[in-house]
Scaffold this motif. Structure first.
Motif, PDB file in Angstrom:
ATOM      1  N   ALA A  24       0.816  -1.208   0.000  1.00 16.83           N
ATOM      2  CA  ALA A  24       0.000   0.000   0.000  1.00 16.83           C
ATOM      3  C   ALA A  24       0.849   1.257   0.000  1.00 16.83           C
ATOM      4  O   ALA A  24       0.450   2.298  -0.491  1.00 16.83           O
ATOM      5  N   CYS A  25       2.020   1.169   0.581  1.00 13.47           N
ATOM      6  CA  CYS A  25       2.895   2.350   0.664  1.00 13.47           C
ATOM      7  C   CYS A  25       4.289   1.959   0.214  1.00 13.47           C
ATOM      8  O   CYS A  25       5.182   1.737   1.033  1.00 13.47           O
ATOM      9  N   PRO A  26       4.537   1.846  -1.106  1.00 12.28           N
ATOM     10  CA  PRO A  26       5.781   1.270  -1.607  1.00 12.28           C
ATOM     11  C   PRO A  26       7.009   2.126  -1.378  1.00 12.28           C
ATOM     12  O   PRO A  26       8.116   1.676  -1.602  1.00 12.28           O
ATOM     13  N   TRP A  27       6.852   3.367  -0.934  1.00 17.59           N
ATOM     14  CA  TRP A  27       8.014   4.228  -0.757  1.00 17.59           C
ATOM     15  C   TRP A  27       8.434   4.340   0.704  1.00 17.59           C
ATOM     16  O   TRP A  27       9.213   5.184   1.074  1.00 17.59           O
ATOM     17  N   THR A  28       7.906   3.485   1.558  1.00 12.52           N
ATOM     18  CA  THR A  28       8.268   3.487   2.971  1.00 12.52           C
ATOM     19  C   THR A  28       9.367   2.471   3.229  1.00 12.52           C
ATOM     20  O   THR A  28       9.304   1.354   2.740  1.00 12.52           O
ATOM     21  N   ALA A  29      10.353   2.868   4.017  1.00 10.94           N
ATOM     22  CA  ALA A  29      11.410   1.927   4.405  1.00 10.94           C
ATOM     23  C   ALA A  29      10.909   1.093   5.570  1.00 10.94           C
ATOM     24  O   ALA A  29      10.335   1.614   6.516  1.00 10.94           O
ATOM     25  N   HIS A  30      11.122  -0.211   5.500  1.00 14.93           N
ATOM     26  CA  HIS A  30      10.570  -1.121   6.498  1.00 14.93           C
ATOM     27  C   HIS A  30      11.649  -1.778   7.345  1.00 14.93           C
ATOM     28  O   HIS A  30      11.481  -2.903   7.785  1.00 14.93           O
ATOM     29  N   ALA A  31      12.758  -1.118   7.549  1.00 15.11           N
ATOM     30  CA  ALA A  31      13.818  -1.708   8.365  1.00 15.11           C
ATOM     31  C   ALA A  31      13.413  -1.729   9.827  1.00 15.11           C
ATOM     32  O   ALA A  31      12.701  -0.866  10.313  1.00 15.11           O
ATOM     33  N   GLY A  32      13.905  -2.736  10.526  1.00 16.41           N
ATOM     34  CA  GLY A  32      13.696  -2.804  11.954  1.00 16.41           C
ATOM     35  C   GLY A  32      14.946  -2.335  12.667  1.00 16.41           C
ATOM     36  O   GLY A  32      15.728  -1.552  12.140  1.00 16.41           O
ATOM     37  N   SER A  33      15.130  -2.829  13.867  1.00 14.49           N
ATOM     38  CA  SER A  33      16.287  -2.429  14.671  1.00 14.49           C
ATOM     39  C   SER A  33      17.275  -3.575  14.731  1.00 14.49           C
ATOM     40  O   SER A  33      17.176  -4.445  15.602  1.00 14.49           O
ATOM     41  N   GLN A  34      18.218  -3.597  13.793  1.00 19.32           N
ATOM     42  CA  GLN A  34      19.265  -4.603  13.835  1.00 19.32           C
ATOM     43  C   GLN A  34      20.037  -4.461  15.143  1.00 19.32           C
ATOM     44  O   GLN A  34      20.162  -3.371  15.693  1.00 19.32           O
ATOM     45  N   ILE A  35      20.539  -5.563  15.620  1.00 28.06           N
ATOM     46  CA  ILE A  35      21.234  -5.577  16.905  1.00 28.06           C
ATOM     47  C   ILE A  35      22.739  -5.582  16.672  1.00 28.06           C
ATOM     48  O   ILE A  35      23.248  -6.389  15.900  1.00 28.06           O
ATOM     49  N   GLU A  36      23.422  -4.671  17.317  1.00 32.52           N
ATOM     50  CA  GLU A  36      24.881  -4.632  17.191  1.00 32.52           C
ATOM     51  C   GLU A  36      25.476  -5.811  17.943  1.00 32.52           C
ATOM     52  O   GLU A  36      25.091  -6.112  19.066  1.00 32.52           O
ATOM     53  N   GLU A  37      26.421  -6.497  17.301  1.00 34.71           N
ATOM     54  CA  GLU A  37      27.028  -7.664  17.912  1.00 34.71           C
ATOM     55  C   GLU A  37      28.468  -7.790  17.442  1.00 34.71           C
ATOM     56  O   GLU A  37      28.853  -7.178  16.443  1.00 34.71           O
ATOM     57  N   PRO A  38      29.291  -8.561  18.158  1.00 37.11           N
ATOM     58  CA  PRO A  38      30.688  -8.729  17.750  1.00 37.11           C
ATOM     59  C   PRO A  38      30.787  -9.361  16.368  1.00 37.11           C
ATOM     60  O   PRO A  38      30.002 -10.239  16.015  1.00 37.11           O
ATOM     61  N   LEU A  39      31.778  -8.914  15.587  1.00 34.14           N
ATOM     62  CA  LEU A  39      31.973  -9.430  14.237  1.00 34.14           C
ATOM     63  C   LEU A  39      33.300 -10.176  14.156  1.00 34.14           C
ATOM     64  O   LEU A  39      34.275  -9.793  14.801  1.00 34.14           O
ATOM     65  N   ARG A  83      10.101   0.387 -12.702  1.00 31.07           N
ATOM     66  CA  ARG A  83       9.068   1.089 -11.930  1.00 31.07           C
ATOM     67  C   ARG A  83       9.654   1.789 -10.715  1.00 31.07           C
ATOM     68  O   ARG A  83       9.056   2.708 -10.149  1.00 31.07           O
ATOM     69  N   PHE A  84      10.851   1.342 -10.291  1.00 26.24           N
ATOM     70  CA  PHE A  84      11.517   1.951  -9.142  1.00 26.24           C
ATOM     71  C   PHE A  84      12.658   2.882  -9.561  1.00 26.24           C
ATOM     72  O   PHE A  84      12.903   3.894  -8.908  1.00 26.24           O
ATOM     73  N   SER A  86      14.040   4.734 -12.961  1.00 31.28           N
ATOM     74  CA  SER A  86      13.646   5.023 -14.340  1.00 31.28           C
ATOM     75  C   SER A  86      14.818   5.096 -15.308  1.00 31.28           C
ATOM     76  O   SER A  86      14.647   4.857 -16.504  1.00 31.28           O
ATOM     77  N   HIS A  87      16.019   5.423 -14.828  1.00 25.85           N
ATOM     78  CA  HIS A  87      17.152   5.634 -15.728  1.00 25.85           C
ATOM     79  C   HIS A  87      17.845   4.306 -16.019  1.00 25.85           C
ATOM     80  O   HIS A  87      18.289   3.601 -15.101  1.00 25.85           O
ATOM     81  N   PRO A  88      17.992   3.926 -17.294  1.00 24.54           N
ATOM     82  CA  PRO A  88      18.617   2.637 -17.651  1.00 24.54           C
ATOM     83  C   PRO A  88      20.019   2.455 -17.096  1.00 24.54           C
ATOM     84  O   PRO A  88      20.369   1.368 -16.629  1.00 24.54           O
ATOM     85  N   ALA A  89      20.842   3.510 -17.139  1.00 24.05           N
ATOM     86  CA  ALA A  89      22.211   3.389 -16.640  1.00 24.05           C
ATOM     87  C   ALA A  89      22.221   3.152 -15.131  1.00 24.05           C
ATOM     88  O   ALA A  89      23.053   2.391 -14.623  1.00 24.05           O
ATOM     89  N   GLU A  90      21.304   3.782 -14.429  1.00 30.07           N
ATOM     90  CA  GLU A  90      21.196   3.577 -12.986  1.00 30.07           C
ATOM     91  C   GLU A  90      20.815   2.135 -12.679  1.00 30.07           C
ATOM     92  O   GLU A  90      21.380   1.504 -11.775  1.00 30.07           O
ATOM     93  N   ARG A  91      19.867   1.600 -13.444  1.00 29.11           N
ATOM     94  CA  ARG A  91      19.459   0.214 -13.233  1.00 29.11           C
ATOM     95  C   ARG A  91      20.600  -0.749 -13.534  1.00 29.11           C
ATOM     96  O   ARG A  91      20.824  -1.718 -12.801  1.00 29.11           O
ATOM     97  N   GLN A  92      21.340  -0.484 -14.604  1.00 29.87           N
ATOM     98  CA  GLN A  92      22.444  -1.364 -14.967  1.00 29.87           C
ATOM     99  C   GLN A  92      23.502  -1.389 -13.870  1.00 29.87           C
ATOM    100  O   GLN A  92      24.004  -2.457 -13.494  1.00 29.87           O
ATOM    101  N   GLU A  93      23.854  -0.211 -13.366  1.00 33.49           N
ATOM    102  CA  GLU A  93      24.869  -0.153 -12.309  1.00 33.49           C
ATOM    103  C   GLU A  93      24.374  -0.853 -11.043  1.00 33.49           C
ATOM    104  O   GLU A  93      25.136  -1.578 -10.384  1.00 33.49           O
ATOM    105  N   PHE A  94      23.106  -0.644 -10.715  1.00 28.42           N
ATOM    106  CA  PHE A  94      22.559  -1.282  -9.521  1.00 28.42           C
ATOM    107  C   PHE A  94      22.589  -2.807  -9.651  1.00 28.42           C
ATOM    108  O   PHE A  94      23.056  -3.511  -8.749  1.00 28.42           O
TER     109      PHE A  94
END
Length: 211
Positions: A24-39, A83-84, A86-94
């Motif tokens: 319903a709202c495709p431009w909303t970021a849906h990230a949660g709260s990742q937990i910081e931990e030792p790497l 749809r997300f 529009s520029h072909p070069a941007e899509r190719q690089e992504f």
């Protein structure tokens, strides 16, 4: 005439996303709260290398078959991505960068694309309410843990995809390969169904033979 199975699968995936309130709202970021931990040292090294890279990475395609598979995947994904982005070069690089980073981390291409769709709707400068940034909605503490902590670096295409893919790989390893649990950990909602279900439903929209 009945719809083809792949059409029905896509409809079901879209229905699952819509049911979770993510369509319903495709431009909303849906990230949660990742937990910081030792790497581990290997994870820290992988993240640090991405911060130093400036140019888009070049996929390693030593055989004609691999080159053809990559070209076919690009050709299939680029129109869907239009749809997300529009520029072909941007899509190719992504797509070029996503292929490189997903393959480097040993991840499914469609899984990473599904995650990006749910997390940021493919917006480079998305910021969630939790403060996560970029395509894969990486939390700022990840940048602080391996470098100078400059949050703006997380908007750089390769840095963001490198961090997101390495972190997801790290969580998959932590969860013994359990994709459902790893996705929940990525989102900061481990053990809860809505986020993993949304990503796995979105993944179906990006399935390809070379995945």
């Amino acid at each position: 005439m009945p719809a083809a199975p792949e059409v029905l699968d896509r409809r079901c995936a879209l229905q699952r996303i819509a049911a979770l309130g993510l369509a319903a709202c495709p431009w909303t970021a849906h990230a949660g709260s990742q937990i910081e931990e030792p790497l581990s040292h290997a994870v820290r090294t992988a993240l640090s290398a991405a911060v130093a890279d400036a140019a888009p990475p070049t996929p390693v395609l030593p055989t004609v078959a691999e080159q053809q598979a990559y070209a076919q995947w690009q050709a299939a994904c680029s129109p869907r991505l239009a749809r997300f982005q529009s520029h072909p070069a941007e899509r190719q690089e992504f797509l070029q960068t996503l292929w490189y980073e997903a393959r480097r981390a040993g991840l499914s291409l469609s899984l990473v694309l599904g995650l990006v769709q749910v997390e940021s709707a493919f917006r480079k400068f998305a910021i969630s309410s939790a403060g996560a940034r970029g395509f894969m909605q990486v939390m700022p503490f990840w940048a602080r843990s391996i470098g100078d902590g400059h949050e703006g670096r997380l908007f750089h295409l390769q840095t963001n995809l490198r961090f997101g893919c390495v972190i997801l790989r790290h969580y998959l390893d932590r969860e013994g390969g359990d994709v459902f649990m790893a996705l929940g950990r990525y989102n900061g909602s481990r053990g809860q169904a809505p986020y993993p279900q949304a990503v796995l439903a979105a993944q179906q929209l990006w399935r390809h033979s070379v995945d």
